[in-house]
Motif scaffolding. Structure first.
Motif, short mmCIF file in Angstrom:
data_model
loop_
_atom_site.label_atom_id
_atom_site.label_comp_id
_atom_site.label_asym_id
_atom_site.label_seq_id
_atom_site.Cartn_x
_atom_site.Cartn_y
_atom_site.Cartn_z
N ASP A 106 -9.30 41.50 11.92
CA ASP A 106 -8.12 42.34 12.16
C ASP A 106 -8.29 43.18 13.43
OD1 ASP A 106 -7.06 41.28 9.85
OD2 ASP A 106 -7.54 43.04 8.61
N MET A 107 -9.47 43.78 13.62
CA MET A 107 -9.71 44.62 14.80
C MET A 107 -9.57 43.83 16.10
SD MET A 107 -12.77 47.32 14.16
CE MET A 107 -13.89 46.23 13.33
N PHE A 108 -9.97 42.58 16.08
CA PHE A 108 -9.92 41.75 17.28
C PHE A 108 -8.62 40.96 17.40
CE2 PHE A 108 -14.37 42.73 17.36
CZ PHE A 108 -14.76 42.61 18.69
N ARG A 109 -7.70 41.21 16.48
CA ARG A 109 -6.42 40.48 16.46
C ARG A 109 -6.65 38.97 16.47
NH1 ARG A 109 -3.81 44.36 20.76
NH2 ARG A 109 -3.30 46.10 19.41
N ALA A 110 -7.63 38.56 15.71
CA ALA A 110 -7.95 37.15 15.57
C ALA A 110 -7.20 36.58 14.38
CB ALA A 110 -9.47 36.98 15.41
N LYS A 111 -7.46 35.31 14.09
CA LYS A 111 -6.70 34.63 13.04
C LYS A 111 -7.63 33.71 12.24
CE LYS A 111 -2.91 31.32 12.80
NZ LYS A 111 -2.00 30.51 13.62
N VAL A 112 -7.59 33.81 10.93
CA VAL A 112 -8.33 32.88 10.07
C VAL A 112 -7.58 31.56 10.08
CG1 VAL A 112 -9.11 32.38 7.72
CG2 VAL A 112 -9.24 34.72 8.61
N VAL A 113 -8.28 30.47 10.42
CA VAL A 113 -7.63 29.16 10.48
C VAL A 113 -8.17 28.19 9.42
CG1 VAL A 113 -6.92 29.32 12.88
CG2 VAL A 113 -9.17 28.39 12.35
N ASP A 114 -9.32 28.54 8.81
CA ASP A 114 -9.85 27.71 7.73
C ASP A 114 -10.83 28.58 6.94
OD1 ASP A 114 -10.28 25.48 6.14
OD2 ASP A 114 -11.70 24.53 7.51
N ILE A 115 -10.97 28.23 5.69
CA ILE A 115 -11.87 29.00 4.83
C ILE A 115 -12.51 28.04 3.84
CG2 ILE A 115 -10.18 29.63 3.06
CD1 ILE A 115 -11.37 32.52 3.34
N GLY A 116 -13.77 28.26 3.58
CA GLY A 116 -14.51 27.43 2.62
C GLY A 116 -15.31 28.32 1.70
N PRO A 117 -16.05 27.72 0.80
CA PRO A 117 -16.82 28.52 -0.15
C PRO A 117 -17.87 29.42 0.50
CG PRO A 117 -16.95 26.17 -0.68
CD PRO A 117 -16.17 26.30 0.58
N VAL A 122 -12.50 31.16 12.40
CA VAL A 122 -11.60 32.12 13.04
C VAL A 122 -11.22 31.62 14.43
CG1 VAL A 122 -11.38 34.52 13.79
CG2 VAL A 122 -12.75 33.97 11.78
N GLU A 123 -9.97 31.84 14.79
CA GLU A 123 -9.47 31.56 16.13
C GLU A 123 -9.36 32.90 16.86
OE1 GLU A 123 -5.03 30.84 17.66
OE2 GLU A 123 -5.82 29.16 16.46
N VAL A 124 -9.96 32.98 18.03
CA VAL A 124 -9.91 34.20 18.84
C VAL A 124 -9.43 33.81 20.23
CG1 VAL A 124 -11.17 36.21 19.69
CG2 VAL A 124 -11.91 35.08 17.58
N THR A 125 -8.44 34.55 20.74
CA THR A 125 -7.99 34.34 22.11
C THR A 125 -8.05 35.66 22.85
OG1 THR A 125 -5.68 34.76 21.55
CG2 THR A 125 -6.40 32.47 21.50
N GLY A 126 -8.27 35.55 24.15
CA GLY A 126 -8.30 36.75 24.97
C GLY A 126 -9.23 36.58 26.14
N PRO A 127 -9.47 37.67 26.84
CA PRO A 127 -10.40 37.62 27.97
C PRO A 127 -11.82 37.31 27.48
CG PRO A 127 -9.30 39.78 27.82
CD PRO A 127 -8.86 38.97 26.65
N GLU A 128 -12.62 36.82 28.37
CA GLU A 128 -13.98 36.42 28.03
C GLU A 128 -14.77 37.55 27.36
OE1 GLU A 128 -17.67 34.06 30.11
OE2 GLU A 128 -16.45 35.37 31.38
N GLN A 129 -14.59 38.78 27.81
CA GLN A 129 -15.32 39.91 27.23
C GLN A 129 -14.99 40.10 25.75
OE1 GLN A 129 -13.38 39.89 29.89
NE2 GLN A 129 -14.18 41.13 31.55
N LYS A 130 -13.74 39.89 25.39
CA LYS A 130 -13.33 40.00 23.99
C LYS A 130 -14.00 38.91 23.15
CE LYS A 130 -9.25 39.61 21.03
NZ LYS A 130 -7.78 39.43 21.01
#
Length: 162
Positions: A106-117, A122-130
């Motif tokens: 949530d802090m990085f405004r990322a997105k869960v794209v798959d989950i397993g046991p 997670v998918e993260v987009t942004g500048p390289e530093q992020k």
């Protein structure tokens, strides 16, 4: 010094190999490379990040200019750019740690794209530093896999029409 070049090329087989071969033959290192079609299906844009001084970058530009399928070369040095990288990261996530990991997502405004046991992807987009900061924050949980696209960039206010 990191320099970002945007290279417009004809969209045809072998162009990427030709460009990469030129870099290898001249001993230039590619720090990041992303390629994709443009709004014109006959053209692709290569975003190439190169490390080097002014003389090295000038040599890169000259050598790229000699490659027939290269249509136009833009050097984004000194321009105000919007830059993005895309990463998929698989992090170890036992059930008791998932709320902590979700807080990071949530802090990085990322997105869960798959989950397993035992993991969360997670998918993260942004500048390289992020992207790098997110990887560092996930290390204590256990980073299992990381896949990145390479940096893409476009000027906020282009100096000329592109």
């Amino acid at each position: 010094m990191r320099r970002t070049l945007s290279v417009l090329v004809q969209n045809q087989p072998g162009v990427l190999a030709h460009v990469a071969g030129m870099f290898a033959a001249r001993g230039f290192n590619i720090d990041s490379l992303a390629v994709g079609r443009t709004e014109d299906p006959d053209l692709s844009r290569m975003t190439i990040v190169v490390l080097g001084d002014d003389a090295t970058i000038e040599q890169v530009r000259k050598q790229l200019g000699k490659i027939i399928p290269v249509v136009k070369i833009y050097d984004f040095t000194g321009e105000n750019l919007v830059q993005r990288d895309l990463m998929l990261i698989r992090v170890a996530a036992p059930p008791e740690k998932r709320p902590e990991i979700q807080s990071l997502i949530d802090m990085f405004r990322a997105k869960v794209v798959d989950i397993g046991p035992k993991f969360i992807m997670v998918e993260v987009t942004g500048p390289e530093q992020k992207i790098e900061a997110f990887i560092d924050m996930c290390r204590p949980y256990g980073v299992k896999d990381v896949v990145r696209t390479g940096m893409i960039a476009i000027p906020r206010h282009p100096k000329s029409s592109r």
